[in-house]
Motif scaffolding. Structure first.
Motif, PDB file in Angstrom:
ATOM      1  N   CYS A  27       0.857  -1.194   0.000  1.00  0.00           N
ATOM      2  CA  CYS A  27       0.000   0.000   0.000  1.00  0.00           C
ATOM      3  C   CYS A  27       0.889   1.239   0.000  1.00  0.00           C
ATOM      4  CB  CYS A  27      -0.959   0.005   1.184  1.00  0.00           C
ATOM      5  SG  CYS A  27      -0.188  -0.250   2.779  1.00  0.00           S
ATOM      6  N   MET A  28       0.309   2.364  -0.437  1.00  0.00           N
ATOM      7  CA  MET A  28       1.063   3.620  -0.533  1.00  0.00           C
ATOM      8  C   MET A  28       0.178   4.795  -0.158  1.00  0.00           C
ATOM      9  SD  MET A  28       3.038   3.236  -4.124  1.00  0.00           S
ATOM     10  CE  MET A  28       3.693   1.677  -4.642  1.00  0.00           C
ATOM     11  N   LEU A  31       6.443  10.132  -0.128  1.00  0.00           N
ATOM     12  CA  LEU A  31       5.640   8.967  -0.489  1.00  0.00           C
ATOM     13  C   LEU A  31       5.882   7.913   0.580  1.00  0.00           C
ATOM     14  CD1 LEU A  31       3.868   7.367  -2.532  1.00  0.00           C
ATOM     15  CD2 LEU A  31       6.028   6.548  -3.524  1.00  0.00           C
ATOM     16  N   VAL A  32       4.821   7.437   1.221  1.00  0.00           N
ATOM     17  CA  VAL A  32       4.932   6.438   2.269  1.00  0.00           C
ATOM     18  C   VAL A  32       4.463   5.103   1.693  1.00  0.00           C
ATOM     19  CG1 VAL A  32       4.254   5.790   4.599  1.00  0.00           C
ATOM     20  CG2 VAL A  32       4.524   8.202   4.007  1.00  0.00           C
ATOM     21  N   VAL A  33       5.276   4.057   1.903  1.00  0.00           N
ATOM     22  CA  VAL A  33       5.004   2.747   1.333  1.00  0.00           C
ATOM     23  C   VAL A  33       4.998   1.704   2.444  1.00  0.00           C
ATOM     24  CG1 VAL A  33       5.843   0.987  -0.287  1.00  0.00           C
ATOM     25  CG2 VAL A  33       6.138   3.420  -0.828  1.00  0.00           C
ATOM     26  N   GLY A  34       3.951   0.875   2.498  1.00  0.00           N
ATOM     27  CA  GLY A  34       3.891  -0.270   3.400  1.00  0.00           C
ATOM     28  C   GLY A  34       4.323  -1.506   2.634  1.00  0.00           C
ATOM     29  N   THR A  35       4.969  -2.452   3.327  1.00  0.00           N
ATOM     30  CA  THR A  35       5.514  -3.618   2.632  1.00  0.00           C
ATOM     31  C   THR A  35       4.979  -4.931   3.188  1.00  0.00           C
ATOM     32  OG1 THR A  35       7.444  -4.061   4.029  1.00  0.00           O
ATOM     33  CG2 THR A  35       7.667  -2.316   2.354  1.00  0.00           C
ATOM     34  N   THR A  74      -1.319  -3.305   5.667  1.00  0.00           N
ATOM     35  CA  THR A  74      -2.539  -3.346   4.860  1.00  0.00           C
ATOM     36  C   THR A  74      -3.148  -1.975   4.620  1.00  0.00           C
ATOM     37  OG1 THR A  74      -3.841  -3.751   6.854  1.00  0.00           O
ATOM     38  CG2 THR A  74      -3.123  -5.684   5.591  1.00  0.00           C
ATOM     39  N   GLN A  75      -2.877  -1.006   5.502  1.00  0.00           N
ATOM     40  CA  GLN A  75      -3.443   0.342   5.373  1.00  0.00           C
ATOM     41  C   GLN A  75      -2.407   1.365   5.810  1.00  0.00           C
ATOM     42  OE1 GLN A  75      -6.672   1.273   4.382  1.00  0.00           O
ATOM     43  NE2 GLN A  75      -6.968  -0.865   3.820  1.00  0.00           N
ATOM     44  N   LEU A  76      -2.410   2.516   5.140  1.00  0.00           N
ATOM     45  CA  LEU A  76      -1.527   3.628   5.483  1.00  0.00           C
ATOM     46  C   LEU A  76      -2.291   4.928   5.390  1.00  0.00           C
ATOM     47  CD1 LEU A  76       1.796   3.057   3.500  1.00  0.00           C
ATOM     48  CD2 LEU A  76       1.538   3.091   5.963  1.00  0.00           C
ATOM     49  N   ARG A  77      -2.033   5.823   6.313  1.00  0.00           N
ATOM     50  CA  ARG A  77      -2.543   7.195   6.247  1.00  0.00           C
ATOM     51  C   ARG A  77      -1.446   8.098   6.774  1.00  0.00           C
ATOM     52  NH1 ARG A  77      -5.563   4.699   3.789  1.00  0.00           N
ATOM     53  NH2 ARG A  77      -7.813   4.640   3.821  1.00  0.00           N
ATOM     54  N   VAL A  78      -1.408   9.314   6.234  1.00  0.00           N
ATOM     55  CA  VAL A  78      -0.464  10.323   6.689  1.00  0.00           C
ATOM     56  C   VAL A  78      -1.276  11.507   7.182  1.00  0.00           C
ATOM     57  CG1 VAL A  78       1.474  11.791   6.027  1.00  0.00           C
ATOM     58  CG2 VAL A  78       1.205   9.550   4.964  1.00  0.00           C
ATOM     59  N   PHE A  81       0.179   6.645  10.089  1.00  0.00           N
ATOM     60  CA  PHE A  81      -0.668   5.650  10.738  1.00  0.00           C
ATOM     61  C   PHE A  81      -0.644   4.412   9.844  1.00  0.00           C
ATOM     62  CE2 PHE A  81      -2.194   9.863  11.661  1.00  0.00           C
ATOM     63  CZ  PHE A  81      -2.398   9.850  13.035  1.00  0.00           C
ATOM     64  N   SER A  82      -0.260   3.266  10.388  1.00  0.00           N
ATOM     65  CA  SER A  82      -0.226   2.051   9.584  1.00  0.00           C
ATOM     66  C   SER A  82      -0.921   0.921  10.324  1.00  0.00           C
ATOM     67  CB  SER A  82       1.216   1.659   9.244  1.00  0.00           C
ATOM     68  OG  SER A  82       1.976   1.454  10.414  1.00  0.00           O
ATOM     69  N   ALA A  83      -1.598   0.071   9.559  1.00  0.00           N
ATOM     70  CA  ALA A  83      -2.261  -1.110  10.105  1.00  0.00           C
ATOM     71  C   ALA A  83      -1.712  -2.325   9.375  1.00  0.00           C
ATOM     72  CB  ALA A  83      -3.771  -1.009   9.924  1.00  0.00           C
TER      73      ALA A  83
END
Length: 123
Positions: free
Chosen positions: A7-8, A17-21, A51-55, A63-65
């Motif tokens: 997710c980004m 740019l925030v990226v979840g892996t 699974t989820q990202l918010r800035v 905020f990441s889940a």
């Protein structure tokens, strides 16, 4: 297994740019990538895939889940960016990511009580 982006999120000011892996990492990349050549800050935040990202609107909190059921609130403040090669050499996960979906396996690292910064909290 290869680490893939799951997710980004792009900050409101379009500077980050925030990226979840798939390995539970959250990375903050300087934007645009073409100008900064993938310089990033890595945050080890979760045991399972992100699974989820918010800035936040101010761009100072991520905020990441995760599929592991955790929520991480990461105050990023002043970000120190590293080249992908520096990240790999320092013992962090590999710097390069490829797009794709996660297998849900995550990595087999110990669960963090705190992320990399003192202002982070794992909920």
């Amino acid at each position: 297994l290869d680490e893939v982006a799951t997710c980004m999120a792009l900050c409101a000011d379009e500077q980050l740019l925030v990226v979840g892996t798939s390995h539970g990492n959250v990375r903050a990349y300087q934007w645009p990538l073409s100008q900064y050549k993938g310089r990033c800050q890595n945050y080890v935040s979760h045991m399972g895939p992100v699974t989820q990202l918010r800035v936040s609107p101010q761009g100072d909190t991520i905020f990441s889940a995760s599929a592991d059921g955790s929520l991480c609130i990461q105050h990023i403040g002043q970000v120190t960016f590293h080249d992908a090669d520096e990240l790999a050499q320092s013992g962090g996960e590999q710097g390069g990511l490829r797009a794709g979906s996660s297998s849900g396996g995550g990595s087999k690292k110990s669960p963090p009580l705190w992320a990399n910064h003192a202002d982070s909290v794992l909920v």
